[in-house]
Design a protein around this motif. Structure first.
Motif, PDB file in Angstrom:
ATOM      1  N   ASP A 100      34.264  44.293  45.179  1.00 63.87           N
ATOM      2  CA  ASP A 100      34.413  45.386  44.417  1.00 63.87           C
ATOM      3  C   ASP A 100      33.676  46.718  45.028  1.00 63.87           C
ATOM      4  O   ASP A 100      32.755  46.832  45.483  1.00 63.87           O
ATOM      5  CB  ASP A 100      33.362  44.602  43.362  1.00 63.87           C
ATOM      6  CG  ASP A 100      33.973  43.661  42.547  1.00 63.87           C
ATOM      7  OD1 ASP A 100      35.127  43.297  42.802  1.00 63.87           O
ATOM      8  OD2 ASP A 100      33.131  43.136  41.624  1.00 63.87           O
TER       9      ASP A 100
ATOM     10  N   SER B 226      38.871  36.417  43.834  1.00 67.70           N
ATOM     11  CA  SER B 226      37.676  36.884  43.960  1.00 67.70           C
ATOM     12  C   SER B 226      36.705  35.699  43.479  1.00 67.70           C
ATOM     13  O   SER B 226      37.214  34.748  43.076  1.00 67.70           O
ATOM     14  CB  SER B 226      37.491  38.393  43.325  1.00 67.70           C
ATOM     15  OG  SER B 226      37.563  38.014  41.809  1.00 67.70           O
TER      16      SER B 226
ATOM     17  N   HIS C  15      38.151  35.651  39.479  1.00 63.86           N
ATOM     18  CA  HIS C  15      39.538  35.584  39.246  1.00 63.86           C
ATOM     19  C   HIS C  15      40.390  35.089  40.254  1.00 63.86           C
ATOM     20  O   HIS C  15      40.109  35.511  41.613  1.00 63.86           O
ATOM     21  CB  HIS C  15      40.085  36.859  38.601  1.00 63.86           C
ATOM     22  CG  HIS C  15      39.223  38.122  39.179  1.00 63.86           C
ATOM     23  ND1 HIS C  15      39.532  38.678  40.142  1.00 63.86           N
ATOM     24  CD2 HIS C  15      38.493  39.014  38.454  1.00 63.86           C
ATOM     25  CE1 HIS C  15      38.677  39.864  40.478  1.00 63.86           C
ATOM     26  NE2 HIS C  15      38.240  39.732  39.306  1.00 63.86           N
TER      27      HIS C  15
ATOM     28  N   HIS D 166      39.987  46.104  35.834  1.00 62.07           N
ATOM     29  CA  HIS D 166      39.469  45.945  37.223  1.00 62.07           C
ATOM     30  C   HIS D 166      40.614  45.118  38.069  1.00 62.07           C
ATOM     31  O   HIS D 166      40.320  45.317  39.214  1.00 62.07           O
ATOM     32  CB  HIS D 166      38.187  44.916  36.895  1.00 62.07           C
ATOM     33  CG  HIS D 166      37.410  44.399  38.150  1.00 62.07           C
ATOM     34  ND1 HIS D 166      36.624  45.300  38.742  1.00 62.07           N
ATOM     35  CD2 HIS D 166      37.526  43.282  38.967  1.00 62.07           C
ATOM     36  CE1 HIS D 166      35.966  44.551  39.886  1.00 62.07           C
ATOM     37  NE2 HIS D 166      36.625  43.134  40.018  1.00 62.07           N
TER      38      HIS D 166
END
Ligand code: KG4
Ligand code: ZN
Length: 348
Positions: free
Chosen positions: A311, A139, A142, A114
């Motif tokens: 995302d 994000s 992370h 990802h």
């Protein structure tokens, strides 16, 4: 070019069911179904709710993407899917769907990382990524700095958050200020009317003593606590909380640390390209500050448009397309959904 690979990407690592289709570096479809509203009242993503929503959304989102791109499953050259990291149950839905479609249509499947996909998505907007580059991923889950030597085969972690992720800090501070979830976009909006210098909030891991061990690491939990203490003191004194000033000062502290460390990583490694990705890369102040500071050092900042930062399936398709072009071997059909997939594994 018609001979560029047509790749479909499936993303289900968190609360967005995304199916994207690309040809080479060209985006053809980016269908998304979000369960964010179902999580809002809990102030965070509820894994079981997210998994159920993916299950309901995956087939319609797939159909929508194919229709949007004007292609059929038979036209697709390869299917890419987020293998991890992310929520285990949520990842499983995407991985199982990818296997089913791949098996039915006899297509190769790539289980991908990802985080690497958050970097790859920028190629859809700005073309091939010059390597080596430094990537900063920020994000809800992370916050990392990576050295990207070869996006198809591996990236080198330089640093990461030691506590909260950057987006998590935005979400928690927003909650403190009575703003909705997810808080990042609301803080961004409030901050426009506020004074970024109104309150001097702490810049985590930037003191000389911290830099020795944590030069490229981040810490946002102290900042979050400082904002909470400041707001509580105001409330105790019976004074109104200046939401715009708190939002702007908090945002300034986050962006200051992120850009300083990212540019330090570029300069220390002699790198001229900084890519920023992940939901927080949609932040208007972060984008402006990174560009302004980078320009002084001759460093080019690449940030995809906000919709590609959060995302989506297009980012997974973009990475898949990059892997196909680089001649990387597809994954086995028993590829795993790995909630803790390490950053150094680009495809499984
Ligand atoms: O990449 P993403 O969609 O999902 C994860 O992989 O986590 O990132 C979501 C995070 C949330 O924490 C959200 O508040 C934050 O990105 N975000 C922002 C902005 N837009 C989204 N943070 C700051 N400013 C924004 N404009
Ligand atoms: Zn993400």
């Amino acid at each position: 070019m018609a001979d560029e690979p047509l790749v479909l990407g499936i993303e289900t690592s968190c609360d967005e069911t995304g199916v994207g289709i690309v040809r080479g570096h060209t985006l053809l479809a980016d269908a998304i179904a979000s369960s964010v509203e179902q999580h809002a009242r809990f102030g965070g993503v509820v894994p079981e709710v997210a998994s159920r929503a993916h299950l309901e959304a995956i087939v319609p989102t797939m159909d929508r993407a194919l229709k949007e791109a004007g292609v059929t499953l038979a036209d697709i050259d390869a299917i890419a899917v987020t293998s991890g990291p992310g929520l285990a149950g949520a990842l499983l839905v995407g991985v199982a769907a990818a296997k089913g479609y791949a098996l039915a249509a006899e297509k190769p499947v790539y289980g991908v990382n990802h985080l690497a996909a958050h970097v790859a998505v920028d190629t859809l907007e700005h073309g091939p990524l010059p390597e080596p580059a430094v990537a900063m991923l920020v994000s809800g889950g992370h916050s990392s700095l990576l050295l990207v030597d070869d996006l198809a085969r591996g990236v080198t972690p330089l640093g990461a958050t030691i506590d909260d992720a950057a987006g998590e800090a935005f979400d928690k501070v927003a909650r403190l200020l009575g703003l909705p979830f997810p808080g990042g976009p609301y803080i961004d909006r409030e901050a426009r009317a506020g004074d970024p210098a109104a309150i001097g909030f702490p810049r985590g891991l930037t003191a000389a003593k911290d830099l020795a061990a944590h030069r490229y690491d981040f810490s946002f939990s102290g900042l979050k606590t400082a904002v909470a203490r400041w707001v509580e003191a105001r409330q105790r004194a019976g004074e109104p909380v200046p939401v715009a000033d708190v939002a702007a000062s908090f945002q300034e502290a986050v962006c200051d640390v992120l850009t300083a460390k990212a540019l330090d990583a570029c300069r220390a490694n002699g790198i001229e390209t900084l890519v920023i990705g992940g939901g927080v890369a949609a932040n208007s102040r972060l984008r402006a500050m990174a560009e302004h500071r980078a320009a002084k050092h001759g460093i080019r900042v690449r940030v995809p448009r906000p919709k590609l930062c959060t995302d989506n399936g297009a980012m997974v398709a973009a990475l898949g397309s990059h892997l196909v072009a680089a001649g990387v071997t597809p994954s086995r059909l028993d590829l795993p959904a790995d909630s803790a997939l390490p950053l150094t594994t680009v495809s499984v």
